[in-house]
Design a protein around this motif. Sequence first.
Motif, PDB file in Angstrom:
ATOM      1  N   SER A  95     -70.199  56.607   8.755  1.00  0.00           N
ATOM      2  CA  SER A  95     -70.939  56.536  10.012  1.00  0.00           C
ATOM      3  C   SER A  95     -70.657  55.232  10.744  1.00  0.00           C
ATOM      4  CB  SER A  95     -72.444  56.678   9.740  1.00  0.00           C
ATOM      5  OG  SER A  95     -73.195  56.521  10.926  1.00  0.00           O
ATOM      6  N   PRO A 102     -68.538  61.201  12.103  1.00  0.00           N
ATOM      7  CA  PRO A 102     -69.711  62.038  11.834  1.00  0.00           C
ATOM      8  C   PRO A 102     -69.656  62.611  10.418  1.00  0.00           C
ATOM      9  CG  PRO A 102     -68.675  62.627  13.926  1.00  0.00           C
ATOM     10  CD  PRO A 102     -67.714  61.732  13.197  1.00  0.00           C
ATOM     11  N   MET A 148     -70.345  66.902  15.505  1.00  0.00           N
ATOM     12  CA  MET A 148     -69.296  65.879  15.562  1.00  0.00           C
ATOM     13  C   MET A 148     -69.613  64.845  16.644  1.00  0.00           C
ATOM     14  SD  MET A 148     -66.095  68.515  15.041  1.00  0.00           S
ATOM     15  CE  MET A 148     -64.911  67.240  14.608  1.00  0.00           C
ATOM     16  N   ARG A 149     -70.890  64.509  16.740  1.00  0.00           N
ATOM     17  CA  ARG A 149     -71.344  63.566  17.752  1.00  0.00           C
ATOM     18  C   ARG A 149     -71.242  62.122  17.267  1.00  0.00           C
ATOM     19  NH1 ARG A 149     -74.786  65.209  21.982  1.00  0.00           N
ATOM     20  NH2 ARG A 149     -74.981  67.481  22.165  1.00  0.00           N
ATOM     21  N   THR A 150     -71.109  61.237  18.209  1.00  0.00           N
ATOM     22  CA  THR A 150     -71.198  59.804  17.946  1.00  0.00           C
ATOM     23  C   THR A 150     -72.225  59.203  18.896  1.00  0.00           C
ATOM     24  OG1 THR A 150     -69.351  59.363  19.468  1.00  0.00           O
ATOM     25  CG2 THR A 150     -68.819  59.591  17.123  1.00  0.00           C
ATOM     26  N   THR A 151     -72.780  58.076  18.535  1.00  0.00           N
ATOM     27  CA  THR A 151     -73.778  57.404  19.358  1.00  0.00           C
ATOM     28  C   THR A 151     -73.085  56.554  20.417  1.00  0.00           C
ATOM     29  OG1 THR A 151     -73.859  55.517  17.854  1.00  0.00           O
ATOM     30  CG2 THR A 151     -75.359  57.348  17.414  1.00  0.00           C
ATOM     31  N   GLY A 162     -71.022  57.218  13.920  1.00  0.00           N
ATOM     32  CA  GLY A 162     -70.990  58.657  13.684  1.00  0.00           C
ATOM     33  C   GLY A 162     -72.369  59.164  13.304  1.00  0.00           C
ATOM     34  N   VAL A 163     -72.764  60.301  13.868  1.00  0.00           N
ATOM     35  CA  VAL A 163     -74.072  60.880  13.554  1.00  0.00           C
ATOM     36  C   VAL A 163     -74.018  61.543  12.182  1.00  0.00           C
ATOM     37  CG1 VAL A 163     -75.734  62.663  14.213  1.00  0.00           C
ATOM     38  CG2 VAL A 163     -74.720  61.193  15.966  1.00  0.00           C
ATOM     39  N   VAL A 164     -75.051  61.306  11.377  1.00  0.00           N
ATOM     40  CA  VAL A 164     -75.155  61.924  10.060  1.00  0.00           C
ATOM     41  C   VAL A 164     -76.024  63.175  10.187  1.00  0.00           C
ATOM     42  CG1 VAL A 164     -75.845  61.626   7.662  1.00  0.00           C
ATOM     43  CG2 VAL A 164     -74.942  59.671   8.951  1.00  0.00           C
ATOM     44  N   ASN A 165     -75.444  64.340   9.982  1.00  0.00           N
ATOM     45  CA  ASN A 165     -76.155  65.614  10.061  1.00  0.00           C
ATOM     46  C   ASN A 165     -76.653  65.984   8.671  1.00  0.00           C
ATOM     47  OD1 ASN A 165     -75.330  66.690  12.964  1.00  0.00           O
ATOM     48  ND2 ASN A 165     -73.490  65.809  12.019  1.00  0.00           N
ATOM     49  N   LEU A 191     -64.398  64.312  10.866  1.00  0.00           N
ATOM     50  CA  LEU A 191     -65.664  64.727  10.274  1.00  0.00           C
ATOM     51  C   LEU A 191     -65.530  64.689   8.761  1.00  0.00           C
ATOM     52  CD1 LEU A 191     -68.545  66.116  10.662  1.00  0.00           C
ATOM     53  CD2 LEU A 191     -67.339  68.282  10.361  1.00  0.00           C
TER      54      LEU A 191
END
Length: 513
Positions: free
Chosen positions: A60, A65, A222-225, A230-233, A273
Amino acid sequence: MDSSTRTILVGKAVTTPASLPESQGHVVLLPKFGNRHGLVAGATGTGKTVTLMTLAEGFSRLGVPVFLADVKGDVAGLAAAGADNEKLAARVNEIGIDGHRQEANPVVFWDLFGKLGHPVRTTVSEMGPTLLSRVLELNDTQSGVLDIVFKLADDRGLLLLDLEDLRALLGLVAAERKDISTSYGLVSAQSIGAIQRALLRLEQEGGEMFFGEPALELADLMRTTPDGRGVVNILASEQLILKPRLYSSFLLWLLSELFETLPEVGDLEQPKLVFVFDEAHLLFDDAPPSLQQRVEQVVRLIRSKGVGVYFCSQFPDDVPDEILGQLGNRVQHALRAYTPRDQKAVKTAAETFVPNPALDVAQAISQLGTGEALVSTLQEKGVPMPVEKTLVAPPRCRMGAITEAERAQVRAGSPVGHKYDQRIDRDSAAEMLVQRAQSAAEQAKAPPARTREQDEAEEGGFGQAVKDAVFGTKRRQGMVETMAKQTARTVGNRIGQQIVRGILGGLFGGKGR
């Protein structure tokens, strides 16, 4: 912080630190080999979850992601900052982590049942017959019938969104069973009944909530801030894991979606990812050889799509040899050799590592303490490093569960909640079949169309003219019906030509989203 901003710190070697390329004897995972997959194994309570959290945080921070399942509820701690204590401070100092600080990670919670996270949905058409057969626990004969049901839906342009659509199509197959058996293959009433009963069981277990719309879009995993993290789902799986076939089939469906949808990118500086498959043995338990072969193919090829797959399980031999050989980054926690099964697992684990002359791997595995592991990662040129006994670095987040209020706060700030929290029910196979049945009933009740012969009869030409009118009308209706069927076949064929089913039977290139 690890000695390089472009590496992921796994921990500190205690065997032969001088042989490591990194200063201070740090064992690191290189991001450019993050898509070469990995394995985290070990007995319950030996620290696997903490290792997964450390790796997830590392990816991350690099802007990668991550998707992982939370089967015990403690992985949710990634969403909250950790707390300082003497034990943690001593571990940080012993490993030599510069700039270590407690911090939360950007997290999005998901839940197939929609309770502990945003609902995760797919359509029946997108899942396909192969994985759905596994979820429903069908035998080979019943699975073959389900294949026919999906092929019929594809050919007739009937979109299967939810279980109601599938049940409606099964009713159609039952009504037209003889004709369908002639065209597609034998369909027995017993197999249809068995599938319907399996659907009922799935609904009673809450599985119907997984099928419907809006379906999950991969871009939202697969989003980033804005600051590049990286966003943790996190998939809430405490209840889902009690339905192992649904749990493993869902993760396998998601993996196959990534494989079929993402473009080829080759080897990148870091993955697009990272996908963590916890309780990996559930994926392979009772899986037929054909499914295992397809899983192997997906794992082997998805690397070129920029996706790294990390399996987590108690024993390394829970993963078939064909897949185990593709896992370049290994973290092995303790195994206790109490039983012949355990002894075999220890031997398997020892044989899969690159030997280290200073370390008896088989002996070390059974003597590792909590928070210790044997680690081997791919180094420059993709060469695996000799196995090292390693003190695993602690994560910066909370190592434990979060409260309901904290979870609610994270969900409230989610960028995707508005998109998935409300279910959509649009017309699909069930509604289309009802409409067609109503239309056919209305046409049957409608008076026959007037013909030229009837008009002539009204003008005085009775007798034979009346007979001609009657039979002429029937002939004309027959021609119209034939033309309608031909048109339907043409439309169905065109739709069918647009439909492409992937390696695991999922629907691609005509999803109708």
